[in-house]
Design a protein around this motif. Structure first.
Motif, PDB file in Angstrom:
ATOM      1  N   PHE A 111       6.126  -1.445   8.197  1.00 49.24           N
ATOM      2  CA  PHE A 111       6.951  -1.432   9.297  1.00 49.24           C
ATOM      3  C   PHE A 111       8.105  -0.308   8.824  1.00 49.24           C
ATOM      4  N   VAL A 112       8.646   0.490   9.871  1.00 52.98           N
ATOM      5  CA  VAL A 112       9.420   1.397   9.646  1.00 52.98           C
ATOM      6  C   VAL A 112      10.910   0.664   9.481  1.00 52.98           C
ATOM      7  N   TYR A 113      11.693   0.887   8.617  1.00 53.71           N
ATOM      8  CA  TYR A 113      12.882   0.375   8.348  1.00 53.71           C
ATOM      9  C   TYR A 113      14.006   1.153   8.781  1.00 53.71           C
ATOM     10  N   PRO A 114      14.615   0.993   9.808  1.00 51.84           N
ATOM     11  CA  PRO A 114      15.597   2.157  10.507  1.00 51.84           C
ATOM     12  C   PRO A 114      16.953   2.401   9.785  1.00 51.84           C
ATOM     13  N   GLY A 115      17.377   1.483   8.973  1.00 51.25           N
ATOM     14  CA  GLY A 115      18.744   1.743   8.290  1.00 51.25           C
ATOM     15  C   GLY A 115      18.660   2.646   7.270  1.00 51.25           C
ATOM     16  N   ASP A 116      19.748   3.261   6.711  1.00 52.10           N
ATOM     17  CA  ASP A 116      19.835   4.139   5.738  1.00 52.10           C
ATOM     18  C   ASP A 116      20.310   3.706   4.314  1.00 52.10           C
ATOM     19  N   THR A 141       4.917  -9.081  -2.157  1.00 54.36           N
ATOM     20  CA  THR A 141       5.313  -7.681  -2.972  1.00 54.36           C
ATOM     21  C   THR A 141       5.394  -6.660  -2.044  1.00 54.36           C
ATOM     22  N   ASN A 142       6.511  -5.816  -2.389  1.00 53.13           N
ATOM     23  CA  ASN A 142       6.818  -4.674  -1.540  1.00 53.13           C
ATOM     24  C   ASN A 142       6.181  -3.464  -2.305  1.00 53.13           C
ATOM     25  N   LEU A 143       5.025  -2.904  -1.799  1.00 47.96           N
ATOM     26  CA  LEU A 143       4.261  -1.999  -2.344  1.00 47.96           C
ATOM     27  C   LEU A 143       5.169  -0.674  -2.598  1.00 47.96           C
ATOM     28  N   VAL A 144       6.198  -0.636  -1.893  1.00 42.70           N
ATOM     29  CA  VAL A 144       6.782   0.807  -2.131  1.00 42.70           C
ATOM     30  C   VAL A 144       7.801   0.802  -3.487  1.00 42.70           C
ATOM     31  N   THR A 145       8.286  -0.532  -3.599  1.00 44.60           N
ATOM     32  CA  THR A 145       9.314  -0.292  -4.793  1.00 44.60           C
ATOM     33  C   THR A 145       8.298  -1.182  -6.087  1.00 44.60           C
ATOM     34  N   ALA A 201      14.778   5.374   3.707  1.00 40.15           N
ATOM     35  CA  ALA A 201      14.058   6.854   3.216  1.00 40.15           C
ATOM     36  C   ALA A 201      15.276   7.497   2.714  1.00 40.15           C
ATOM     37  N   PRO A 202      15.321   8.137   1.726  1.00 35.30           N
ATOM     38  CA  PRO A 202      13.711   8.918   1.370  1.00 35.30           C
ATOM     39  C   PRO A 202      12.821   8.130   0.278  1.00 35.30           C
ATOM     40  N   VAL A 203      13.413   6.867  -0.176  1.00 35.90           N
ATOM     41  CA  VAL A 203      12.797   6.159  -1.297  1.00 35.90           C
ATOM     42  C   VAL A 203      11.403   5.681  -0.700  1.00 35.90           C
ATOM     43  N   ALA A 204      11.651   5.020   0.755  1.00 35.01           N
ATOM     44  CA  ALA A 204      10.388   4.709   1.447  1.00 35.01           C
ATOM     45  C   ALA A 204      10.038   6.008   2.318  1.00 35.01           C
ATOM     46  N   THR A 205       9.022   6.569   2.152  1.00 32.57           N
ATOM     47  CA  THR A 205       8.656   7.898   3.005  1.00 32.57           C
ATOM     48  C   THR A 205       9.001   7.236   4.454  1.00 32.57           C
ATOM     49  N   GLY A 206       9.770   8.047   5.388  1.00 35.22           N
ATOM     50  CA  GLY A 206       9.991   7.737   6.558  1.00 35.22           C
ATOM     51  C   GLY A 206      10.536   6.160   6.936  1.00 35.22           C
ATOM     52  N   GLY A 207      11.037   5.677   5.766  1.00 37.36           N
ATOM     53  CA  GLY A 207      11.471   4.278   6.021  1.00 37.36           C
ATOM     54  C   GLY A 207      10.512   3.247   6.110  1.00 37.36           C
TER      55      GLY A 207
END
Length: 150
Positions: free
Chosen positions: A35-40, A59-63, A116-122
């Motif tokens: 899912f796309v997280y809209p916050g910054d 698990t958060n696969l991004v982190t 984003a930018p840690v998560a590409t496109g959030g």
């Protein structure tokens, strides 16, 4: 449980996915959602798992951060609530703590949804793994989109 101005994402497993979670010689399967997280600014969610599921791992696969409850079993219609918000950091079934099931390498203090930018496109990818022999476990993620003041 109510969090004002929150977004909610539920992962409900279908029969094929549920059957894939049954432990076999190949190990435990995991399923999740992107899912796309809209916050910054990072957000610390309240997560609920509704059973039945054994040995649940979120698990958060991004982190790479995880909440590993291997050894714990969530009964049918039982709900575990994992609160990762500042000042909370709890894991409970009702009013009873289940934090004793967290593995030593779990990230209760830092588990988060990243911007984003840690998560590409959030885009964050959260997975649920464990063992299920019947029923439909549900993972629910409730968070506030957080923004830095400019």
């Amino acid at each position: 449980y109510t969090v004002p101005y929150a977004a909610v994402y539920n992962i409900a497993l279908n029969e094929t996915q549920r059957n894939g979670l049954i432990v076999a010689t190949s190990g435990t399967a995991v399923y999740g959602t992107a899912f796309v997280y809209p916050g910054d600014y990072d957000s610390y969610p309240v997560i609920t798992i509704t059973g039945p599921i054994g040995d649940p791992v979120i698990t958060n696969l991004v982190t790479g951060e995880k909440l590993d409850f291997t050894g714990g079993t969530i009964g049918s219609a039982e709900v575990w609530t994992i609160d990762t918000r500042y000042g909370n950091k709890t894991a409970k079934s009702g009013t009873t703590s289940v934090a004793n099931f967290l593995s030593g390498d779990s990230d209760l203090t830092s588990f988060r949804i990243v911007a984003a930018p840690v998560a590409t496109g959030g885009t964050n990818v959260i997975t649920l793994g464990g063992t299920v022999t019947s029923g439909t476990p549900i993972l629910s993620i409730v968070y506030n989109a957080r923004y830095m003041s400019h």
